[in-house]
Design an enzyme around this catalytic site. Structure first.
Site, mmCIF file in Angstrom:
data_model
loop_
_atom_site.group_PDB
_atom_site.id
_atom_site.type_symbol
_atom_site.label_atom_id
_atom_site.label_comp_id
_atom_site.label_asym_id
_atom_site.label_seq_id
_atom_site.Cartn_x
_atom_site.Cartn_y
_atom_site.Cartn_z
ATOM 1 N N CYS A 162 0.803 -1.227 0.000
ATOM 2 C CA CYS A 162 0.000 0.000 0.000
ATOM 3 C C CYS A 162 0.833 1.272 0.000
ATOM 4 O O CYS A 162 0.280 2.371 -0.105
ATOM 5 C CB CYS A 162 -0.933 0.002 1.207
ATOM 6 S SG CYS A 162 -1.802 -1.556 1.427
ATOM 7 N N HIS A 294 -3.470 7.845 5.616
ATOM 8 C CA HIS A 294 -3.590 6.509 5.041
ATOM 9 C C HIS A 294 -5.013 6.006 5.294
ATOM 10 O O HIS A 294 -5.639 5.459 4.405
ATOM 11 C CB HIS A 294 -2.540 5.572 5.638
ATOM 12 C CG HIS A 294 -2.433 4.275 4.912
ATOM 13 N ND1 HIS A 294 -2.128 4.208 3.563
ATOM 14 C CD2 HIS A 294 -2.603 2.991 5.326
ATOM 15 C CE1 HIS A 294 -2.113 2.930 3.187
ATOM 16 N NE2 HIS A 294 -2.392 2.182 4.229
ATOM 17 N N GLU A 305 -2.348 5.543 13.328
ATOM 18 C CA GLU A 305 -2.034 6.752 12.572
ATOM 19 C C GLU A 305 -2.361 8.007 13.374
ATOM 20 O O GLU A 305 -1.570 8.963 13.399
ATOM 21 C CB GLU A 305 -2.790 6.757 11.247
ATOM 22 C CG GLU A 305 -2.413 7.917 10.344
ATOM 23 C CD GLU A 305 -2.907 7.754 8.921
ATOM 24 O OE1 GLU A 305 -2.394 8.471 8.038
ATOM 25 O OE2 GLU A 305 -3.800 6.901 8.678
ATOM 26 N N LYS A 326 -10.014 7.564 1.128
ATOM 27 C CA LYS A 326 -10.376 6.170 0.873
ATOM 28 C C LYS A 326 -11.851 5.922 1.163
ATOM 29 O O LYS A 326 -12.436 4.970 0.638
ATOM 30 C CB LYS A 326 -9.520 5.231 1.723
ATOM 31 C CG LYS A 326 -8.080 5.075 1.272
ATOM 32 C CD LYS A 326 -7.343 4.056 2.116
ATOM 33 C CE LYS A 326 -5.905 3.857 1.644
ATOM 34 N NZ LYS A 326 -5.043 5.010 1.928
ATOM 35 N N HIS A 331 -9.607 1.730 -1.299
ATOM 36 C CA HIS A 331 -8.173 1.506 -1.107
ATOM 37 C C HIS A 331 -7.603 0.904 -2.384
ATOM 38 O O HIS A 331 -7.858 -0.258 -2.699
ATOM 39 C CB HIS A 331 -7.959 0.565 0.071
ATOM 40 C CG HIS A 331 -6.540 0.514 0.561
ATOM 41 N ND1 HIS A 331 -5.462 0.825 -0.233
ATOM 42 C CD2 HIS A 331 -6.021 0.167 1.777
ATOM 43 C CE1 HIS A 331 -4.345 0.682 0.462
ATOM 44 N NE2 HIS A 331 -4.655 0.278 1.676
ATOM 45 N N PHE A 390 1.447 -2.925 4.594
ATOM 46 C CA PHE A 390 1.766 -4.230 5.159
ATOM 47 C C PHE A 390 3.267 -4.475 4.961
ATOM 48 O O PHE A 390 3.849 -4.076 3.958
ATOM 49 C CB PHE A 390 0.988 -5.335 4.453
ATOM 50 C CG PHE A 390 -0.433 -5.505 4.941
ATOM 51 C CD1 PHE A 390 -0.892 -4.861 6.074
ATOM 52 C CD2 PHE A 390 -1.310 -6.335 4.255
ATOM 53 C CE1 PHE A 390 -2.182 -5.030 6.524
ATOM 54 C CE2 PHE A 390 -2.609 -6.517 4.692
ATOM 55 C CZ PHE A 390 -3.046 -5.866 5.829
#
Length: 402
Positions: A162, A294, A305, A326, A331, A390
């Site tokens: 990502c 994010h 976050e 998002k 996403h 990830f």
């Protein structure tokens, strides 16, 4: 070191087939997430996604190109054409020899992969199309952009889940900043919304079945999207000399690794990336007005976050705006940071902050100004774009108005 500016932008995603449509949708807080339209959707537990609807590639590519271009490559080329047309650049001679392409992508040609697995395993055929490999490889989009626009400088693909787009754009920034290239085409794309792609993500149990609600206490997971965002990163003096319109300046970046867990995010890793981007750009924290988060809509990401932002900015965290687009476009995995950079440009250039839609219940662990549900007009001089992947791979870009 050279100053780096953005002189062109292009996109296709669930909110629009170009930048103007996408920014209009963001201003209106429109949701691009809906029921998935694909083969065997009844076998999926998750039946929603942010698909690009009304897209007819056959009117944009010839027959030979269609045999070579996976959906993610098609998206990339459409966005690249828009970005380069806006920049008004033609690549020849020395400009062609030194300019290149760095793109982010995580899954490669997932649609091609899915279709050909069916051909071999379900249909029992022993032969596949001879162009399957060049169609599904991760670097296919970057290579086709280089070929279509005569870009003969450094060209490659970054795959870091990502954070792929932000890593790619940071790398492109370095190349222009350091004088290696006068112009770099950069951004990212993804098209994982095929049966196998969605089924794989279902296995992680991080997917919502109804909506993406970042920072809202009743959030229940992320929603996949697809599309591309492509930008022209250009050396400032080069752009100025030819009278190009400048959308924003890329001021700095930072990359960090959590080095801790393959899926669980780290507050420290995120915080080091945020503070590192500001340090690289020589930006004081209290000058940051907006952060494109994010913001996946999972409890693990959202809380981590927000805690990282609170740690880095201290009291100023209460004065800045942070939103997750998002909630609207889904996403895009490897392409997500590229589409989200458009929200930062809109904040800096147009003074419009994209909202976090679907926000319903305050979460005390996400007690920041998340610009809930409605866009906001505000003067912003500095913006950050966060990407946390990830594998614990983090990349943050710092932009300023020009």
């Amino acid at each position: 070191m050279k100053r780096v500016v953005i002189t062109g932008a292009g996109t296709i995603n669930a909110l629009g087939h170009n930048v103007a449509q996408t920014l209009e949708a963001m201003r209106e807080g429109r949701c691009g997430i809906g029921a998935l339209e694909m083969r065997d959707v009844d076998r999926l537990a998750v039946k929603i996604g942010a698909q690009v609807k009304g897209f007819d590639p056959e009117g944009l590519f010839n027959r030979q190109q269609m045999s070579l271009f996976d959906r993610f490559t098609q998206f990339t080329l459409i966005a690249a054409r828009e970005a380069i047309a806006q920049a008004g650049l033609e690549f020849s001679d020395e400009l062609s020899a030194r300019s290149g392409v760095v793109l982010g992508n995580s899954g490669g040609g997932m649609t091609t992969l899915d279709d050909n697995y069916r051909t071999v395993y379900e249909d029992g055929k022993n032969r596949v199309h001879p162009f399957v490999v060049p169609k599904l490889m991760n670097n296919a989009a970057a290579s086709h952009v280089s070929m279509e626009f005569n870009l003969k400088g450094p060209s490659f693909t970054v795959a870091s889940a990502c954070a792929s787009s932000n890593h790619a754009m940071s790398t492109a920034f370095q190349m222009v900043h350091g004088g290696l290239a006068p112009v770099m085409i950069t951004g990212g794309s993804e098209s994982m919304l095929c049966f196998g792609g969605v089924k794989a993500w279902e296995g992680l149990r991080v997917m919502s079945k109804d909506a993406c609600r970042p920072f809202s206490a009743n959030r229940n997971g992320m929603v996949q999207g697809e599309g591309a965002g492509i930008f022209v990163f250009e050396e400032y003096e080069h752009a100025k000399a030819r009278g190009a319109e400048i959308l924003a300046e890329v001021a700095g970046f930072a990359m960090t690794s959590d080095a801790s867990d393959i899926v669980m995010p780290s507050k420290r890793g995120a915080a080091r990336a945020i503070s590192g981007a500001m340090a690289d750009a020589k930006i004081a924290p209290d000058t940051v007005g907006y952060i494109n988060a994010h913001g996946t809509g999972t409890a693990a990401n959202d809380k981590t976050e927000c805690a990282a932002v609170a740690d880095v900015f201290g009291q100023h965290a209460n004065n800045l705006m942070i939103s997750s687009t998002k909630s609207m476009h889904g996403h895009l995995i490897g392409g997500t940071g590229a589409v989200e950079l458009l929200a930062c440009i809109m904040a800096l250039k147009d003074g419009v902050i994209a909202p976090t839609i679907n926000y319903e219940e305050p979460d005390p662990e996400c007690a920041l100004d998340v610009v809930p549900n409605e866009a906001r007009e505000a003067k912003v001089d500095v913006a950050l774009s966060n990407a946390f992947a990830f594998g614990g791979l983090n990349a943050v870009l710092a932009l300023r108005s020009v």
